[in-house]
Design a protein around this motif. Sequence first.
Motif, PDB file in Angstrom:
ATOM      1  N   LEU A 304      87.942 -69.406   8.908  1.00  0.00           N
ATOM      2  CA  LEU A 304      87.791 -68.515   9.880  1.00  0.00           C
ATOM      3  C   LEU A 304      87.059 -67.378   9.828  1.00  0.00           C
ATOM      4  N   THR A 305      87.108 -66.909  10.686  1.00  0.00           N
ATOM      5  CA  THR A 305      86.159 -65.215  10.488  1.00  0.00           C
ATOM      6  C   THR A 305      86.458 -64.909  11.398  1.00  0.00           C
ATOM      7  N   PRO A 306      87.240 -63.193  11.721  1.00  0.00           N
ATOM      8  CA  PRO A 306      86.480 -62.413  10.202  1.00  0.00           C
ATOM      9  C   PRO A 306      87.985 -62.831   9.968  1.00  0.00           C
ATOM     10  N   LEU A 307      87.888 -62.404   8.651  1.00  0.00           N
ATOM     11  CA  LEU A 307      89.093 -61.569   7.904  1.00  0.00           C
ATOM     12  C   LEU A 307      90.332 -61.019   8.128  1.00  0.00           C
ATOM     13  N   CYS A 308      89.391 -59.380   8.426  1.00  0.00           N
ATOM     14  CA  CYS A 308      89.919 -58.083   8.471  1.00  0.00           C
ATOM     15  C   CYS A 308      89.269 -57.253   9.337  1.00  0.00           C
ATOM     16  N   ARG A 318      75.428 -56.917  15.965  1.00  0.00           N
ATOM     17  CA  ARG A 318      75.397 -56.696  15.134  1.00  0.00           C
ATOM     18  C   ARG A 318      76.669 -57.894  14.298  1.00  0.00           C
ATOM     19  N   ARG A 319      77.312 -57.253  15.196  1.00  0.00           N
ATOM     20  CA  ARG A 319      78.556 -58.115  14.123  1.00  0.00           C
ATOM     21  C   ARG A 319      79.112 -59.339  14.885  1.00  0.00           C
ATOM     22  N   LEU A 320      78.689 -58.892  15.747  1.00  0.00           N
ATOM     23  CA  LEU A 320      79.422 -60.676  16.412  1.00  0.00           C
ATOM     24  C   LEU A 320      78.669 -61.608  15.398  1.00  0.00           C
ATOM     25  N   ASP A 321      77.644 -61.427  14.668  1.00  0.00           N
ATOM     26  CA  ASP A 321      76.702 -62.024  15.188  1.00  0.00           C
ATOM     27  C   ASP A 321      76.889 -62.288  13.723  1.00  0.00           C
ATOM     28  N   GLN A 322      77.273 -61.723  12.858  1.00  0.00           N
ATOM     29  CA  GLN A 322      77.492 -61.770  11.268  1.00  0.00           C
ATOM     30  C   GLN A 322      79.236 -62.690  11.422  1.00  0.00           C
ATOM     31  N   SER A 358      76.291 -66.385  25.956  1.00  0.00           N
ATOM     32  CA  SER A 358      75.086 -66.471  25.653  1.00  0.00           C
ATOM     33  C   SER A 358      75.039 -65.902  24.795  1.00  0.00           C
ATOM     34  N   ASP A 359      76.110 -65.409  23.624  1.00  0.00           N
ATOM     35  CA  ASP A 359      76.255 -65.044  22.453  1.00  0.00           C
ATOM     36  C   ASP A 359      76.109 -66.101  21.865  1.00  0.00           C
ATOM     37  N   LEU A 360      76.697 -67.162  22.837  1.00  0.00           N
ATOM     38  CA  LEU A 360      77.064 -68.156  21.421  1.00  0.00           C
ATOM     39  C   LEU A 360      75.298 -69.281  21.567  1.00  0.00           C
ATOM     40  N   ARG A 361      75.509 -68.977  22.802  1.00  0.00           N
ATOM     41  CA  ARG A 361      73.996 -70.054  22.861  1.00  0.00           C
ATOM     42  C   ARG A 361      73.028 -69.495  21.542  1.00  0.00           C
ATOM     43  N   ARG A 362      73.240 -68.017  21.695  1.00  0.00           N
ATOM     44  CA  ARG A 362      72.125 -67.832  20.540  1.00  0.00           C
ATOM     45  C   ARG A 362      72.539 -67.760  19.791  1.00  0.00           C
ATOM     46  N   ASN A 363      73.520 -67.611  18.931  1.00  0.00           N
ATOM     47  CA  ASN A 363      73.789 -67.859  17.346  1.00  0.00           C
ATOM     48  C   ASN A 363      73.565 -69.556  17.160  1.00  0.00           C
ATOM     49  N   VAL A 391      95.418 -61.415  16.903  1.00  0.00           N
ATOM     50  CA  VAL A 391      96.971 -59.420  17.078  1.00  0.00           C
ATOM     51  C   VAL A 391      95.674 -58.708  16.728  1.00  0.00           C
ATOM     52  N   GLY A 392      94.813 -57.416  16.767  1.00  0.00           N
ATOM     53  CA  GLY A 392      94.490 -57.005  15.229  1.00  0.00           C
ATOM     54  C   GLY A 392      92.651 -57.278  15.637  1.00  0.00           C
ATOM     55  N   HIS A 393      91.917 -57.744  16.584  1.00  0.00           N
ATOM     56  CA  HIS A 393      90.773 -58.339  16.214  1.00  0.00           C
ATOM     57  C   HIS A 393      89.961 -58.479  17.815  1.00  0.00           C
ATOM     58  N   SER A 394      89.131 -58.139  17.837  1.00  0.00           N
ATOM     59  CA  SER A 394      88.273 -58.219  19.685  1.00  0.00           C
ATOM     60  C   SER A 394      87.824 -59.611  19.962  1.00  0.00           C
ATOM     61  N   HIS A 395      87.839 -60.109  18.148  1.00  0.00           N
ATOM     62  CA  HIS A 395      87.108 -61.122  18.998  1.00  0.00           C
ATOM     63  C   HIS A 395      87.099 -62.399  17.535  1.00  0.00           C
ATOM     64  N   SER A 396      87.330 -63.895  17.552  1.00  0.00           N
ATOM     65  CA  SER A 396      87.352 -64.469  16.120  1.00  0.00           C
ATOM     66  C   SER A 396      86.835 -65.980  16.381  1.00  0.00           C
ATOM     67  N   LEU A 397      86.321 -66.219  15.153  1.00  0.00           N
ATOM     68  CA  LEU A 397      85.878 -67.987  15.007  1.00  0.00           C
ATOM     69  C   LEU A 397      86.327 -68.290  13.964  1.00  0.00           C
TER      70      LEU A 397
END
Lengths: 476, 406
Positions: A304-308, A318-322, A358-363, A391-397
């Motif tokens: 699970l990411t991100p944790l916070c 770049r945070r997204l790719d991180q 596109s973000d998904l494919r790039r990664n 809640v509290g995040h803009s995106h998660s994976l």
Amino acid sequence: MAQSVVVQVGQCGNQVGRCFWDLALREHAAVNKKGIYDDSLKNFFRNVDTRRNGDGVDVSKGKICSLKARALLIDMEEGVVNEILQGPLKDIFDSKQLITNVSGSGNNWAVGYKVFGSQYQDQIVEKLRQTAEHCDCLQCFFIIHSMGGGTGSGLGTFILNVLEDEFPEVYRFVTSVFPSGEDDVITSPYNSVLAMKELNEHADCVLPIENESLFDIVSKINQMVTSGKPGTTVKPESLVTLNEGGIKKKLQEKPFDTMNNIVGNLLLNLTSSARFEGSLNMDLNEITMNLVPFPQLHYLVSSLTPLCTLADVNIPPRRLDQMFSDAFSKDHQLIQADPKHSLYLACALLVRGNVQISDLRRNIERLKSSLHFVSWNQEGWKTSLCSVPPVGHSHSLLALANNTCIKPTFIELKKRFTRLYKKKAHLHHYLQVDGMEESCFTEAVSSLSSLIESYNELDVTKGLPVHDPLRLNIVI
Amino acid sequence: MSIVTVQLGQCGNQIGYEVFDTICRDLHNTQGFCCKRENEVYQASCKEHFFNEEKSGVPIARALLIDMEPKVISQTLLKAAHSGRWKYGQHSHFCQKQGSGNNWAYGYSVHGPKHEESIMNLIQKEVEKYDSLRGFSTIMSMAGGTGSGLGAFLTQNLRDAYPNSFIINQIIWPYGTGEVIVQNYNSVLTLSHLYRSSDALLVHENDVVHKICAKLMNIKQISFRDVNQVIAHQLGSVFQPTYSPEDSCQYRRNPLGDLMASLVPHPEFKMLGLRNIPQMSENSLAYTTFAWTGLLKHLRQMLISNAKMEEGGFKDPALYTSWLQPSDAFSEWRTHRAFNKYEKLAALVSNSQFLLKPLDTIIGKAWNMFASKAYVHQYTKFGIEEEDFLDSFTVLEQVVASYCNL
């Protein structure tokens, strides 16, 4: 819209369950501003008008009257369930959803399965039927339990059998907390191996969790929060581990709560694409379809990411790719495993929030080269995009991997079992239970061995040159 | 003259919405680059093909929305209604509560027969509204469970129920690197079944469209909406009214039939591809001028890719197989009226070997997976046995061989 029912069994199961329901309510509260009982709520909650008829009548549309969780709380001791019923969540459960006892299972799988199983079978079936009747399309049962004890492990897997018999068409997803090496319950290897046989044969999909990993994750968050480095202030509501404010104090006082919240979030993210809208939906039945290539191999390693989220607003892209890289690192897995260095049979990425294809494919392109996939599934990726972030995040994976890295967990478990069994230690506690014989043990360990062997066969193929099988020859 | 569009599954419904939206936008476009009367005839012809007139004046799309779970359909209906320019019919949709789980077998063998009657009734009701039905256009993806499995089942039923109508399947070819793990199985099963019942399969490849978005349209963060809009634009450019060959003042009355007649000369060769130029972002449009020779040259190049350029344009016999005269193989459709803000636009629909490689790749991957029997139990659970797989592989290997021999 299909519905899911949560069956929480034993002390661990109920504590994790409690965190799950709390987080679910928060999530829906953040998304559902108008107070209308919509399809996404319908998945886990009933809408009941409690003013009428004492019991309350189900209201399928319109404003929210009173939400009731689609859950069954089962424990052979009363402590945890009573705490839930007296706590802030008491209104979403009613007495008809409980099965409790006072004596407990004494950390004995046989007591949980054979004794309480037969004693409570009728009640269990009855209450399951009632819960199912409130659903117009029941899709999935989520079972939450631990493997090392007696109730969660024994009665939990008994219920798994019942679910298969009574509701064969409904999926059974099991979230199992595996005991760690220094578990304080001496007989946990027996309980776990006996339970594993049931999971092998009757579960559609198992998400194993280890306390050690959860603890490591919590410590990491703790470090981030207390480090005080500039730019590392953490947004309180973004911690996957917390329900309320007061970060530092909470982390130190109630570590189990924070750990349980991680599991709660796992379940929320797993079902997010089924509940909320997105450009590429993924329903629960798609998880088994894509991630279970052979019926026996249905154990999924989750991360699970991100944790916070850091409160720093200048979040560079770049945070997204991180986030994607993190999902594949050892530190974010919910069990002690290293998928990167083992063989992937299949992998699923469940993305939430403002992430596009596109973000998904790039990664995927970026990460593919460092991962080993089995020869017949080189492009074994299942993806989903859900527009609603947690809640509290803009995106998660959430990454779910069917990977041979889980083999060491099973091998370790078998070793601990054998150490005890060779000496027949504590065996009499089990054998004195009606219906238990030594064959139960030997069958269970042989089931585990064959599972390990299946993973071995796949591991052997790793790194070998691939020879594509000959195609059909057509004569024109 | 009417074409009924059947939107299947999440993909089909999302794209279908964009198609109707694009067509409607084009309809009301003031930059027609032609005279007023011309514009009116164009508009009338377009409406006849794609929309029903309603008393309230808002045109209703001639479409049916079918999905096995409700989320996408409700969104699609809402979006259309919100646009104010057009909407879907009130009773033109069919959905269930639980999806097909990316399982072709579930879509084909469970959902298909279970809902056969309801769906065919829905179609019958729609068809009854028109004096002359020209054909069906289904939009579906190959990778999932509903679009692919239920789509294949439905196409068979359409063929049986309406033997004199044309059926063209708009198929979305998934990205090479997984959207769905079992997409190769689903694709093989879908293509083999559709080949038997459909008249033509017009293929849209996600990878290709993605490249268009990235390179030609310069979109940074490409979403599915962007991809779908490009596909809609391409489809619109082909199906919008064009002059009939006999009389250049009259619009074509049967675009679907004419398309089939010219593009599918032999039942062994049904796979069509679409190339469209120019494609650019709206911002660049204002600064670009076009010339027909340039556009057509570009298109021809796209058709041959690596072949040397020769004079003669599209009438060159070297382009075509020996058993067809160039005059039969090539037909040109035109209209003065501009489409979708592009002053000049050329689209090429071709039946050629360009799909050979992607098809071969998908068959290869599926066969590889099938050889290890992975995931097969998920299909046998719902009645698709190993022999069914083998049949499908055989049909497709045949198609590949036929195209190879051209």
